[in-house]
Design a protein around this motif. Structure first.
Motif, PDB file in Angstrom:
ATOM      1  N   PRO A 245      35.825 -45.889 -49.013  1.00 13.30           N
ATOM      2  CA  PRO A 245      36.209 -46.004 -50.426  1.00 13.30           C
ATOM      3  C   PRO A 245      37.718 -45.910 -50.606  1.00 13.30           C
ATOM      4  CG  PRO A 245      35.290 -43.833 -49.965  1.00 13.30           C
ATOM      5  CD  PRO A 245      35.086 -44.651 -48.732  1.00 13.30           C
ATOM      6  N   PRO A 246      38.225 -46.405 -51.722  1.00  8.45           N
ATOM      7  CA  PRO A 246      39.683 -46.424 -51.934  1.00  8.45           C
ATOM      8  C   PRO A 246      40.353 -45.073 -51.755  1.00  8.45           C
ATOM      9  CG  PRO A 246      38.569 -47.714 -53.621  1.00  8.45           C
ATOM     10  CD  PRO A 246      37.489 -47.041 -52.830  1.00  8.45           C
ATOM     11  N   GLU A 247      39.671 -44.001 -52.135  1.00 10.75           N
ATOM     12  CA  GLU A 247      40.288 -42.676 -52.018  1.00 10.75           C
ATOM     13  C   GLU A 247      40.439 -42.211 -50.568  1.00 10.75           C
ATOM     14  OE1 GLU A 247      35.894 -41.942 -53.240  1.00 10.75           O
ATOM     15  OE2 GLU A 247      37.502 -43.407 -53.623  1.00 10.75           O
ATOM     16  N   HIS A 248      39.849 -42.953 -49.632  1.00 13.16           N
ATOM     17  CA  HIS A 248      39.982 -42.607 -48.212  1.00 13.16           C
ATOM     18  C   HIS A 248      41.042 -43.430 -47.490  1.00 13.16           C
ATOM     19  CE1 HIS A 248      35.696 -40.673 -47.701  1.00 13.16           C
ATOM     20  NE2 HIS A 248      36.405 -40.144 -48.689  1.00 13.16           N
ATOM     21  N   GLU A 249      41.627 -44.403 -48.177  1.00 14.47           N
ATOM     22  CA  GLU A 249      42.554 -45.330 -47.517  1.00 14.47           C
ATOM     23  C   GLU A 249      43.720 -44.614 -46.852  1.00 14.47           C
ATOM     24  OE1 GLU A 249      43.676 -48.125 -50.490  1.00 14.47           O
ATOM     25  OE2 GLU A 249      41.803 -49.268 -50.365  1.00 14.47           O
ATOM     26  N   ALA A 250      44.169 -43.524 -47.436  1.00 15.53           N
ATOM     27  CA  ALA A 250      45.327 -42.814 -46.888  1.00 15.53           C
ATOM     28  C   ALA A 250      45.037 -42.186 -45.529  1.00 15.53           C
ATOM     29  CB  ALA A 250      45.776 -41.728 -47.869  1.00 15.53           C
ATOM     30  N   PHE A 251      43.777 -42.048 -45.188  1.00 16.79           N
ATOM     31  CA  PHE A 251      43.415 -41.399 -43.930  1.00 16.79           C
ATOM     32  C   PHE A 251      43.349 -42.380 -42.756  1.00 16.79           C
ATOM     33  CE2 PHE A 251      41.102 -38.807 -47.220  1.00 16.79           C
ATOM     34  CZ  PHE A 251      42.029 -37.773 -47.225  1.00 16.79           C
ATOM     35  N   TYR A 252      43.581 -43.659 -43.022  1.00 14.32           N
ATOM     36  CA  TYR A 252      43.482 -44.676 -41.976  1.00 14.32           C
ATOM     37  C   TYR A 252      44.859 -45.259 -41.667  1.00 14.32           C
ATOM     38  CZ  TYR A 252      38.430 -44.644 -42.736  1.00 14.32           C
ATOM     39  OH  TYR A 252      37.120 -44.259 -42.844  1.00 14.32           O
ATOM     40  N   LYS A 253      45.108 -45.445 -40.398  1.00 13.35           N
ATOM     41  CA  LYS A 253      46.335 -46.104 -39.983  1.00 13.35           C
ATOM     42  C   LYS A 253      46.267 -47.598 -40.288  1.00 13.35           C
ATOM     43  CE  LYS A 253      49.259 -46.807 -35.879  1.00 13.35           C
ATOM     44  NZ  LYS A 253      49.404 -46.509 -34.430  1.00 13.35           N
ATOM     45  N   GLU A 254      45.055 -48.154 -40.152  1.00 14.84           N
ATOM     46  CA  GLU A 254      44.873 -49.585 -40.386  1.00 14.84           C
ATOM     47  C   GLU A 254      44.875 -49.903 -41.883  1.00 14.84           C
ATOM     48  OE1 GLU A 254      42.386 -48.221 -36.854  1.00 14.84           O
ATOM     49  OE2 GLU A 254      42.668 -47.595 -38.943  1.00 14.84           O
ATOM     50  N   LYS A 255      45.117 -51.168 -42.183  1.00 12.30           N
ATOM     51  CA  LYS A 255      44.909 -51.671 -43.536  1.00 12.30           C
ATOM     52  C   LYS A 255      43.452 -52.106 -43.661  1.00 12.30           C
ATOM     53  CE  LYS A 255      49.101 -51.024 -44.833  1.00 12.30           C
ATOM     54  NZ  LYS A 255      49.410 -49.934 -45.801  1.00 12.30           N
ATOM     55  N   MET A 256      42.893 -51.975 -44.843  1.00 11.90           N
ATOM     56  CA  MET A 256      41.484 -52.261 -45.050  1.00 11.90           C
ATOM     57  C   MET A 256      41.244 -53.728 -45.378  1.00 11.90           C
ATOM     58  SD  MET A 256      39.777 -49.562 -44.551  1.00 11.90           S
ATOM     59  CE  MET A 256      40.263 -47.867 -44.210  1.00 11.90           C
ATOM     60  N   ALA A 257      40.208 -54.275 -44.758  1.00  7.71           N
ATOM     61  CA  ALA A 257      39.684 -55.579 -45.141  1.00  7.71           C
ATOM     62  C   ALA A 257      38.302 -55.302 -45.721  1.00  7.71           C
ATOM     63  CB  ALA A 257      39.598 -56.520 -43.943  1.00  7.71           C
ATOM     64  N   VAL A 258      38.244 -55.162 -47.037  1.00  7.35           N
ATOM     65  CA  VAL A 258      37.035 -54.687 -47.712  1.00  7.35           C
ATOM     66  C   VAL A 258      36.205 -55.876 -48.188  1.00  7.35           C
ATOM     67  CG1 VAL A 258      36.146 -53.301 -49.613  1.00  7.35           C
ATOM     68  CG2 VAL A 258      38.240 -52.608 -48.444  1.00  7.35           C
ATOM     69  N   VAL A 259      34.927 -55.884 -47.781  1.00  2.28           N
ATOM     70  CA  VAL A 259      34.020 -56.963 -48.163  1.00  2.28           C
ATOM     71  C   VAL A 259      32.923 -56.406 -49.067  1.00  2.28           C
ATOM     72  CG1 VAL A 259      34.457 -58.312 -46.080  1.00  2.28           C
ATOM     73  CG2 VAL A 259      32.612 -56.613 -46.084  1.00  2.28           C
ATOM     74  N   PRO A 260      32.289 -57.266 -49.873  1.00  2.00           N
ATOM     75  CA  PRO A 260      31.179 -56.802 -50.722  1.00  2.00           C
ATOM     76  C   PRO A 260      29.974 -56.419 -49.868  1.00  2.00           C
ATOM     77  CG  PRO A 260      32.015 -58.956 -51.406  1.00  2.00           C
ATOM     78  CD  PRO A 260      32.594 -58.679 -50.062  1.00  2.00           C
ATOM     79  N   SER A 261      29.039 -55.725 -50.477  1.00  2.00           N
ATOM     80  CA  SER A 261      27.815 -55.296 -49.799  1.00  2.00           C
ATOM     81  C   SER A 261      28.176 -54.439 -48.602  1.00  2.00           C
ATOM     82  CB  SER A 261      26.956 -56.499 -49.394  1.00  2.00           C
ATOM     83  OG  SER A 261      26.656 -57.306 -50.510  1.00  2.00           O
ATOM     84  N   THR A 262      27.896 -54.930 -47.394  1.00  2.00           N
ATOM     85  CA  THR A 262      28.181 -54.174 -46.180  1.00  2.00           C
ATOM     86  C   THR A 262      29.016 -55.004 -45.224  1.00  2.00           C
ATOM     87  OG1 THR A 262      27.178 -53.076 -44.246  1.00  2.00           O
ATOM     88  CG2 THR A 262      25.992 -54.945 -45.175  1.00  2.00           C
ATOM     89  N   TYR A 263      29.831 -54.325 -44.444  1.00  2.00           N
ATOM     90  CA  TYR A 263      30.630 -55.024 -43.433  1.00  2.00           C
ATOM     91  C   TYR A 263      29.806 -55.317 -42.188  1.00  2.00           C
ATOM     92  CZ  TYR A 263      30.788 -51.108 -40.225  1.00  2.00           C
ATOM     93  OH  TYR A 263      30.422 -50.140 -39.328  1.00  2.00           O
ATOM     94  N   LEU A 264      28.630 -54.680 -42.059  1.00  2.00           N
ATOM     95  CA  LEU A 264      27.847 -54.725 -40.817  1.00  2.00           C
ATOM     96  C   LEU A 264      26.887 -55.911 -40.861  1.00  2.00           C
ATOM     97  CD1 LEU A 264      27.667 -53.010 -38.236  1.00  2.00           C
ATOM     98  CD2 LEU A 264      25.788 -51.752 -39.301  1.00  2.00           C
TER      99      LEU A 264
END
Length: 262
Positions: free
Chosen positions: A11-30
């Protein structure tokens, strides 16, 4: 560097905990291709499903499955599972046999918690052609909060087994939430708020067979239309994300978060 994710797994509030940039997709990434490759659960296979007794269960047993690797089980969730078994005498937990030592230790731990160790049933891994047919006998899948079901989660949902999950604070502990919501049929209540909520809901579902059956039936009747199993849609989302990443690179800009809208 980018990390493929969905809004529940990262979720957006967790972005600061990742070194990577997020590639966020709808539904599931899996992504999975069950709708194309695992159609035996729809009655299109040539192999018959094993029966409950053949798997070690009585017809009136409430089968609570956890097919995750055993290292994903932490003491706290195991204690919750034992509470469920004590509250529901006909319930049994169904696991896969990964090692004889683990079987022994888990049954000993159940005994120490006041539960007959025989109520943990272990099965050898199934051949691919009968795997999902066998797993479809489970009444409910109990997810492991420490490290969620990933591929296994998609498997059991395609087999028509509802998942009860509890999201944590890291990526691996949140994947099943994305899977559950991507069915478009499982109620959000299947994503527990805490261990007490998880315990109470598991017990309630065990004691309400009609409600449990209704949830499973809706999952089975709608699975071919669920976003979770729409491979073309899921891969299309990833392709859009990759184009956005390339556009950032082609503009000679630093990586940034990219979000694919549904």
């Amino acid at each position: 560097h980018y990390l493929a994710a969905d809004v529940l797994t990262a979720p957006p509030e967790h972005e600061a905990f990742y070194k990577e940039k997020m590639a966020v997709v709808p539904s599931t990434y899996l992504i999975n291709d069950h709708r194309q490759s695992r159609r035996e659960v729809l009655g299109e296979g040539a192999v018959a499903a094993p029966g409950r007794k053949e798997l070690g269960f009585e017809e009136d047993d409430v089968i609570l499955a956890s097919f995750n690797q055993l290292y994903k089980i932490d003491p706290e969730i195991f204690e919750v599972w034992m509470d469920v078994l004590k509250a529901v005498p006909k319930a049994k937990i169904w696991m896969l046999k990964f090692s004889h030592a683990a079987d022994k230790y888990l049954r000993e731990s159940a005994h120490k918690a006041g539960v007959d160790g025989a109520r943990i049933v272990f099965s050898d891994k199934f051949p691919k052609e009968t795997e999902l047919l066998a797993k479809g006998h489970a009444d409910l899948f109990l997810d492991t909060p420490l490290f969620n079901a990933h591929t296994t989660g998609g498997d059991v949902l395609w087999a028509g087994v509802p998942i009860l999950t509890l999201p944590g604070d890291n990526f691996a502990s949140r994947v099943a939430s994305g899977l559950v919501t991507s069915t478009d049929t499982l109620p959000r209540v299947m994503i527990a708020r805490n261990h007490d909520d998880y315990r109470d809901l598991a017990i309630a579902l065990c004691k309400k067979p009609q409600q449990r059956a209704s949830i499973a039936q809706r999952l089975r009747s709608e699975r071919e239309r669920a976003p979770l199993f729409d491979t073309k849609r899921l891969t299309g989302n990833v392709e859009v994300a990759m184009r956005l990443m390339w556009d950032v690179h082609a503009a000679d800009e630093k990586p940034r978060h990219v979000i694919v809208k549904s």
